[in-house]
Design a protein around this motif. Structure first.
Motif, short mmCIF file in Angstrom:
data_model
loop_
_atom_site.label_atom_id
_atom_site.label_comp_id
_atom_site.label_asym_id
_atom_site.label_seq_id
_atom_site.Cartn_x
_atom_site.Cartn_y
_atom_site.Cartn_z
N PRO A 75 0.80 -1.24 0.00
CA PRO A 75 0.00 0.00 0.00
C PRO A 75 0.82 1.28 0.00
CG PRO A 75 -0.08 -1.07 2.14
CD PRO A 75 0.60 -2.03 1.22
N LEU A 76 2.01 1.25 0.59
CA LEU A 76 2.86 2.44 0.63
C LEU A 76 4.13 2.17 -0.17
CD1 LEU A 76 2.54 3.48 4.39
CD2 LEU A 76 1.39 4.51 2.42
N LEU A 77 4.34 2.95 -1.24
CA LEU A 77 5.49 2.75 -2.10
C LEU A 77 6.57 3.77 -1.72
CD1 LEU A 77 3.60 2.43 -5.51
CD2 LEU A 77 4.35 0.58 -4.01
N PRO A 78 7.68 3.34 -1.10
CA PRO A 78 8.73 4.29 -0.71
C PRO A 78 9.59 4.71 -1.90
CG PRO A 78 9.35 2.06 -0.10
CD PRO A 78 7.96 1.96 -0.68
N ASP B 292 -5.51 -0.44 -16.76
CA ASP B 292 -4.72 -1.61 -16.41
C ASP B 292 -3.72 -1.22 -15.32
OD1 ASP B 292 -3.80 -4.19 -16.49
OD2 ASP B 292 -3.71 -4.28 -18.67
N PHE B 293 -2.96 -2.22 -14.85
CA PHE B 293 -2.00 -1.98 -13.76
C PHE B 293 -0.58 -1.84 -14.28
CE2 PHE B 293 -3.76 -6.39 -13.51
CZ PHE B 293 -2.86 -6.98 -14.38
N THR B 294 -0.43 -1.33 -15.50
CA THR B 294 0.88 -1.19 -16.12
C THR B 294 1.56 0.14 -15.79
OG1 THR B 294 -0.22 -0.42 -18.14
CG2 THR B 294 0.34 -2.76 -18.02
N PHE C 146 -2.45 6.77 -12.95
CA PHE C 146 -1.88 7.07 -11.64
C PHE C 146 -2.88 6.92 -10.49
CE2 PHE C 146 1.25 9.92 -14.07
CZ PHE C 146 2.11 8.85 -14.24
N GLU C 147 -4.16 6.72 -10.80
CA GLU C 147 -5.11 6.44 -9.73
C GLU C 147 -5.15 4.95 -9.41
OE1 GLU C 147 -5.69 7.32 -12.81
OE2 GLU C 147 -7.71 6.83 -13.52
N TYR C 148 -4.38 4.16 -10.14
CA TYR C 148 -4.40 2.70 -9.97
C TYR C 148 -2.99 2.17 -10.17
CZ TYR C 148 -5.89 -2.17 -10.76
OH TYR C 148 -6.06 -3.54 -10.70
N LEU C 149 -2.23 2.04 -9.06
CA LEU C 149 -0.82 1.68 -9.16
C LEU C 149 -0.46 0.52 -8.21
CD1 LEU C 149 0.79 5.26 -9.18
CD2 LEU C 149 0.35 3.77 -11.16
N PRO C 150 -1.08 -0.64 -8.37
CA PRO C 150 -0.73 -1.76 -7.48
C PRO C 150 0.70 -2.24 -7.64
CG PRO C 150 -2.14 -2.51 -9.27
CD PRO C 150 -2.12 -1.03 -9.34
N PHE C 151 1.32 -1.95 -8.80
CA PHE C 151 2.71 -2.37 -9.03
C PHE C 151 3.65 -1.17 -9.21
CE2 PHE C 151 0.14 -5.93 -10.63
CZ PHE C 151 0.66 -6.96 -9.84
N GLY C 152 3.18 0.02 -8.88
CA GLY C 152 4.00 1.19 -9.05
C GLY C 152 3.98 1.68 -10.50
N SER C 153 4.94 2.56 -10.83
CA SER C 153 4.99 3.13 -12.16
C SER C 153 6.41 3.60 -12.46
CB SER C 153 4.02 4.31 -12.27
OG SER C 153 4.02 4.87 -13.57
N GLY C 154 6.68 3.79 -13.73
CA GLY C 154 7.98 4.31 -14.13
C GLY C 154 9.10 3.28 -14.05
N ARG C 155 10.33 3.77 -13.94
CA ARG C 155 11.49 2.88 -13.96
C ARG C 155 11.59 2.02 -12.71
NH1 ARG C 155 16.25 6.99 -15.39
NH2 ARG C 155 14.98 8.27 -13.99
N ARG C 156 10.94 2.42 -11.61
CA ARG C 156 10.96 1.64 -10.38
C ARG C 156 9.72 0.76 -10.25
NH1 ARG C 156 13.83 2.87 -6.02
NH2 ARG C 156 13.03 0.84 -5.41
N MET C 157 9.02 0.57 -11.33
CA MET C 157 7.85 -0.30 -11.32
C MET C 157 8.28 -1.73 -11.02
SD MET C 157 5.05 -0.65 -14.33
CE MET C 157 3.56 -1.61 -14.15
N TYR C 158 7.41 -2.50 -10.34
CA TYR C 158 7.74 -3.86 -9.96
C TYR C 158 8.05 -4.69 -11.20
CZ TYR C 158 7.18 -8.58 -8.07
OH TYR C 158 7.39 -9.88 -7.71
N PRO C 159 9.28 -5.22 -11.34
CA PRO C 159 9.66 -5.93 -12.56
C PRO C 159 9.01 -7.30 -12.72
CG PRO C 159 11.44 -6.04 -10.97
CD PRO C 159 10.41 -5.13 -10.39
N GLY C 160 8.53 -7.87 -11.62
CA GLY C 160 7.94 -9.21 -11.70
C GLY C 160 6.42 -9.19 -11.83
N MET C 161 5.86 -8.12 -12.40
CA MET C 161 4.41 -7.97 -12.48
C MET C 161 3.75 -9.14 -13.20
SD MET C 161 2.21 -4.91 -14.27
CE MET C 161 2.92 -5.32 -15.87
#
Length: 243
Positions: free
Chosen positions: A108-111, A162-164, A168-183
């Motif tokens: 829930p909290l992306l540092p 989608d969650f890609t 920005f209102e829907y970021l279960p895997f984050g966004s940008g270059r620090r997005m979760y690579p194992g999505m």
């Protein structure tokens, strides 16, 4: 699937070891063990938590459960095994998973850390400041979602969201270059077990427990898992495999 990925990663790390033995960050057995530990925790805890939340929401919403089970059982009618290659056929189940990730964002909290001084909406943020993106709140913000506290998989039908990381209102895997690579790996780790559970069993709560009274409190921690375990009754579905 996870074991195969970890074995492949281990082979790569071991093959690189002679080349980086004199590196400032040497690859030794302690570092390898730490990397593998992170792989296991990141690849299992979030996936199992998402499956747990999905089952809880399906139990609380019998109409959604009935539609999801009907889809799985119709598409795989007469099949003894559901293969990973068949998961693309499960259109409604994918909506269920999207809605589960919206209501119960695994992290829930992306540092994040700011790279330089900046100002956002009048607030000064110095370089190297640690910033926490509240993905949980964004996914439940009534400014962007209709009835955000209701479990409605149909909200994702025909809207292209989608969650890609592009919404920005829907970021279960984050966004940008620090997005979760194992999505992709993580989604497959949820779709296949959930499809198997819905295909092979009917699900009910224990006697005396009503779905409206089901405890949906979240546990505190990096991963937003359920605080209380989910206890349900699984009744095996008798399939006709003569097709």
């Amino acid at each position: 699937m996870l074991l195969n990925v970890i074995i492949s990663l281990l082979n790569v790390i071991i093959s690189l070891k002679p080349e980086v033995v004199n590196s400032s960050i040497p690859i030794n057995y302690e570092n390898i063990k730490a990397v593998l530990s992170d792989m296991f925790s990141a690849g299992t805890d979030t996936s199992s938590s998402t499956i747990d939340w999905a089952m809880a929401e399906l139990i609380r919403n019998p109409d959604v459960m009935a539609r999801a089970q009907a889809e799985v059982r119709e598409i795989f009618k007469g099949r003894q095994v559901i293969e990973e290659t068949d998961l693309q056929k499960l259109k409604y189940l994918k909506l269920v998973i999207k809605e589960t990730l919206r209501m119960h964002t695994p992290v829930p909290l992306l540092p994040r850390a700011s790279r330089k001084d900046c100002e956002i909406n009048g607030y000064f943020i110095p370089a190297n400041a640690k910033v926490f993106v509240n993905a949980w709140e964004m996914c439940r913000d009534p400014k962007y979602w209709t009835n955000p506290e209701s479990f409605v998989p149909e909200r994702f039908e025909n809207n292209g969201m989608d969650f890609t990381g592009n919404h920005f209102e829907y970021l279960p895997f984050g966004s940008g270059r620090r997005m979760y690579p194992g999505m992709t790996f993580g989604i497959a780790g949820v779709e296949l077990p959930l499809a198997q559970l819905l295909y092979n069993f009917d699900w009910n709560l224990l006697e005396g427990i009503h779905r409206d009274n089901l405890d949906m409190t979240e546990n505190s921690g990096i991963t937003a898992s359920r605080k209380e375990d989910l206890f349900v009754v699984a009744t095996p579905m008798i399939h006709d495999f003569s097709y």
